[in-house]
Structures are given as C-alpha cells and as structure tokens.
Design a protein around this motif. Structure first.
Motif, mmCIF file in Angstrom:
data_model
loop_
_atom_site.group_PDB
_atom_site.id
_atom_site.type_symbol
_atom_site.label_atom_id
_atom_site.label_comp_id
_atom_site.label_asym_id
_atom_site.label_seq_id
_atom_site.Cartn_x
_atom_site.Cartn_y
_atom_site.Cartn_z
ATOM 1 N N HIS A 88 23.241 54.024 34.314
ATOM 2 C CA HIS A 88 23.631 52.897 33.631
ATOM 3 C C HIS A 88 23.852 51.760 34.647
ATOM 4 C CE1 HIS A 88 24.335 55.930 30.306
ATOM 5 N NE2 HIS A 88 25.337 55.009 29.631
ATOM 6 N N THR A 89 23.690 50.471 34.249
ATOM 7 C CA THR A 89 24.032 49.252 34.935
ATOM 8 C C THR A 89 25.730 49.428 35.323
ATOM 9 O OG1 THR A 89 22.190 48.318 34.149
ATOM 10 C CG2 THR A 89 23.980 46.988 35.044
ATOM 11 N N VAL A 90 26.096 48.917 36.492
ATOM 12 C CA VAL A 90 27.484 49.052 36.803
ATOM 13 C C VAL A 90 27.555 47.398 36.979
ATOM 14 C CG1 VAL A 90 29.212 49.426 38.327
ATOM 15 C CG2 VAL A 90 27.333 51.213 37.987
ATOM 16 N N THR A 91 28.684 46.960 36.403
ATOM 17 C CA THR A 91 29.125 45.511 36.568
ATOM 18 C C THR A 91 30.323 45.735 37.084
ATOM 19 O OG1 THR A 91 29.998 45.277 34.179
ATOM 20 C CG2 THR A 91 27.811 44.821 34.728
ATOM 21 N N ASP A 92 31.093 44.477 37.705
ATOM 22 C CA ASP A 92 32.244 44.296 38.268
ATOM 23 C C ASP A 92 33.299 43.744 37.137
ATOM 24 O OD1 ASP A 92 31.995 41.485 38.106
ATOM 25 O OD2 ASP A 92 32.225 41.205 40.265
ATOM 26 N N SER A 93 34.670 43.485 37.546
ATOM 27 C CA SER A 93 35.602 42.945 36.383
ATOM 28 C C SER A 93 35.351 41.734 35.807
ATOM 29 C CB SER A 93 36.851 42.958 37.244
ATOM 30 O OG SER A 93 36.771 42.048 38.171
ATOM 31 N N GLY B 295 32.080 41.070 35.068
ATOM 32 C CA GLY B 295 30.846 41.032 34.403
ATOM 33 C C GLY B 295 29.408 40.874 35.310
ATOM 34 N N LYS B 296 29.760 40.832 36.553
ATOM 35 C CA LYS B 296 28.553 40.496 37.504
ATOM 36 C C LYS B 296 27.945 41.868 37.830
ATOM 37 C CE LYS B 296 27.667 38.357 42.139
ATOM 38 N NZ LYS B 296 28.146 37.671 43.218
ATOM 39 N N ASP B 297 26.518 41.997 37.766
ATOM 40 C CA ASP B 297 25.849 43.214 38.289
ATOM 41 C C ASP B 297 26.165 43.685 39.574
ATOM 42 O OD1 ASP B 297 24.817 43.375 35.621
ATOM 43 O OD2 ASP B 297 22.642 42.965 36.320
ATOM 44 N N ILE B 298 26.593 45.150 39.686
ATOM 45 C CA ILE B 298 26.589 45.533 41.093
ATOM 46 C C ILE B 298 25.500 46.396 41.517
ATOM 47 C CG2 ILE B 298 28.135 47.187 42.475
ATOM 48 C CD1 ILE B 298 30.500 46.282 40.922
ATOM 49 N N GLY B 299 24.995 47.078 40.656
ATOM 50 C CA GLY B 299 23.982 48.250 40.611
ATOM 51 C C GLY B 299 23.681 48.932 39.518
ATOM 52 N N PRO C 284 26.833 50.408 25.789
ATOM 53 C CA PRO C 284 25.509 51.019 25.880
ATOM 54 C C PRO C 284 24.720 50.682 27.038
ATOM 55 C CG PRO C 284 25.957 49.959 23.753
ATOM 56 C CD PRO C 284 26.990 49.615 24.656
ATOM 57 N N LEU C 285 24.624 51.720 27.994
ATOM 58 C CA LEU C 285 24.046 51.781 29.252
ATOM 59 C C LEU C 285 24.371 50.859 30.409
ATOM 60 C CD1 LEU C 285 20.224 51.442 27.731
ATOM 61 C CD2 LEU C 285 21.721 53.480 28.456
ATOM 62 N N LYS C 286 26.007 50.567 29.981
ATOM 63 C CA LYS C 286 26.615 49.668 30.934
ATOM 64 C C LYS C 286 27.924 50.291 31.275
ATOM 65 C CE LYS C 286 25.815 45.154 31.010
ATOM 66 N NZ LYS C 286 25.947 43.919 30.741
ATOM 67 N N VAL C 287 28.347 50.229 32.522
ATOM 68 C CA VAL C 287 29.615 50.456 32.881
ATOM 69 C C VAL C 287 30.423 49.223 33.585
ATOM 70 C CG1 VAL C 287 31.145 52.058 34.480
ATOM 71 C CG2 VAL C 287 29.028 52.861 33.449
ATOM 72 N N GLN C 288 31.575 48.928 33.364
ATOM 73 C CA GLN C 288 32.404 48.059 33.962
ATOM 74 C C GLN C 288 33.490 48.462 34.599
ATOM 75 O OE1 GLN C 288 33.708 45.010 31.300
ATOM 76 N NE2 GLN C 288 33.944 43.521 32.916
ATOM 77 N N LEU C 289 33.590 47.914 35.872
ATOM 78 C CA LEU C 289 34.591 48.539 36.814
ATOM 79 C C LEU C 289 35.707 47.510 36.779
ATOM 80 C CD1 LEU C 289 32.762 49.704 40.114
ATOM 81 C CD2 LEU C 289 33.647 51.104 38.121
ATOM 82 N N GLY C 290 36.923 47.847 37.171
ATOM 83 C CA GLY C 290 38.280 47.081 37.012
ATOM 84 C C GLY C 290 38.332 46.131 38.331
ATOM 85 N N HIS C 291 37.380 46.144 39.110
ATOM 86 C CA HIS C 291 37.412 45.516 40.364
ATOM 87 C C HIS C 291 36.314 44.569 40.612
ATOM 88 C CE1 HIS C 291 40.793 48.229 41.222
ATOM 89 N NE2 HIS C 291 41.093 47.368 42.118
ATOM 90 N N THR C 292 36.206 43.425 41.579
ATOM 91 C CA THR C 292 35.455 42.646 41.835
ATOM 92 C C THR C 292 34.286 43.395 42.855
ATOM 93 O OG1 THR C 292 36.433 41.717 43.831
ATOM 94 C CG2 THR C 292 36.642 40.513 41.833
ATOM 95 N N LEU C 293 33.030 42.904 42.713
ATOM 96 C CA LEU C 293 31.959 43.195 43.697
ATOM 97 C C LEU C 293 32.312 43.285 45.203
ATOM 98 C CD1 LEU C 293 28.947 43.739 44.291
ATOM 99 C CD2 LEU C 293 28.705 41.154 44.287
ATOM 100 N N ASP C 294 33.356 42.309 45.564
ATOM 101 C CA ASP C 294 33.899 42.162 46.902
ATOM 102 C C ASP C 294 34.553 43.289 47.152
ATOM 103 O OD1 ASP C 294 32.653 39.596 47.508
ATOM 104 O OD2 ASP C 294 34.472 38.551 46.892
ATOM 105 N N THR C 295 35.586 43.829 46.085
ATOM 106 C CA THR C 295 36.194 45.061 46.308
ATOM 107 C C THR C 295 35.452 46.356 46.753
ATOM 108 O OG1 THR C 295 38.212 44.065 45.220
ATOM 109 C CG2 THR C 295 38.191 46.629 45.576
ATOM 110 N N VAL C 296 34.309 46.382 45.701
ATOM 111 C CA VAL C 296 33.450 47.574 45.825
ATOM 112 C C VAL C 296 32.707 47.543 47.208
ATOM 113 C CG1 VAL C 296 31.609 48.566 44.814
ATOM 114 C CG2 VAL C 296 33.093 47.654 43.203
ATOM 115 N N GLU C 297 32.286 46.397 47.469
ATOM 116 C CA GLU C 297 31.546 46.403 48.768
ATOM 117 C C GLU C 297 32.427 46.595 49.887
ATOM 118 O OE1 GLU C 297 28.040 43.183 47.891
ATOM 119 O OE2 GLU C 297 29.650 42.348 48.612
#
Length: 139
Positions: free
Chosen positions: A36-41, A43-47, A91-104
């Motif tokens: 599944h595609t992962v997006t940040d809080s 909606g920006k694609d992470i991976g 469908p086919l997408k997971v959204q996280l509760g944090h920004t891309l910067d936090t994930v990185e």
C-alpha cells in the motif's frame, strides 16, 4: 485498525517482532497493508509498505516498514512507523498521523544491524512518534 492474524500453534522462545513474510501467519481478512502507498498527515507520498512486523507472542501487527525512493528495491530508504500512527486507511493507501519530516527523522533502521530482540529498540519508535511505549510482558 490493527490487522488480525490467524496462526498455527508455535513456540515463542524470545522477544521478537518478526517480519510477517518470515512467518507462517496469515491474515483473517483483506487487511494486509503490504504494497500500500503510505502518505503523511498532509497527504504527501512517503513510499510504500514493504513489510509488516508482527509480535510473535500475541500475533499483532506492530510496525509498518516503509520503503521510499530507489528503483526496483535498490537504493530504497527504509523507515519504521508504529501501526498506532495510522490515521486513515483508504483502498491501497495508508495515511500516517505525522509529517514526512517526522518519519524521516525517526531512529535509524538497518535491517542487518538493528537489534530487533531489544524492547528499547522498538520503544524508541513509539517515543519518537509521541506514542506510549509498549510493555513487553513475558520477554
């Protein structure tokens, strides 16, 4: 939102979160988030979700392994996020509760060198994402 698994009888002999793909566990339903595609809080694609880590003792999915960048799996950057950080499933997408910067900025994850059998290793991710750390009874 945590996927539910069915498992055959197994013996648990040590602390471990293990990649779902390295077990004989299967999903009860269509809740498998791998690929599944992962997006940040925002909606920006992470991976994409490249693996799921399962607690061997209670058979619950605890972490998403997120791969970003690279080509055909080469040069991917790999991040971990606790499933408790999932805010939406599409469908086919997971959204996280944090920004891309936090994930990185999450603690470094190296699939070869990381100590998966150490509760402190996993709890560092819960702390980074501002989530209560896990207690790992019986480990």
């Amino acid at each position: 939102m945590t996927p539910t698994l069915v498992t055959p009888q197994t013996t648990i002999d040590h602390v471990a979160l293990v990649k779902l793909g390295d077990t004989d566990l299967t999903f009860i339903s269509t809740q498998d988030l791998r690929n599944h595609t992962v997006t940040d809080s925002a909606g920006k694609d992470i991976g994409h979700v490249s693996a799921l880590f399962v607690d061997r003792k209670d058979h619950r999915v605890r972490f998403l392994q997120i791969s970003a960048g690279g080509f055909l799996g080469l040069g991917d950057r790999v991040f971990l996020a606790p499933v408790e950080d999932i805010t939406n499933l599409h469908p086919l997408k997971v959204q996280l509760g944090h920004t891309l910067d936090t994930v990185e900025a999450a603690p470094l994850y190296d699939p070869v060198l990381s100590n998966w059998h150490d509760a402190a290793f996993w709890n560092a991710y819960y702390a980074h994402y501002g989530l209560p750390t896990m207690t790992w009874p019986g480990y």
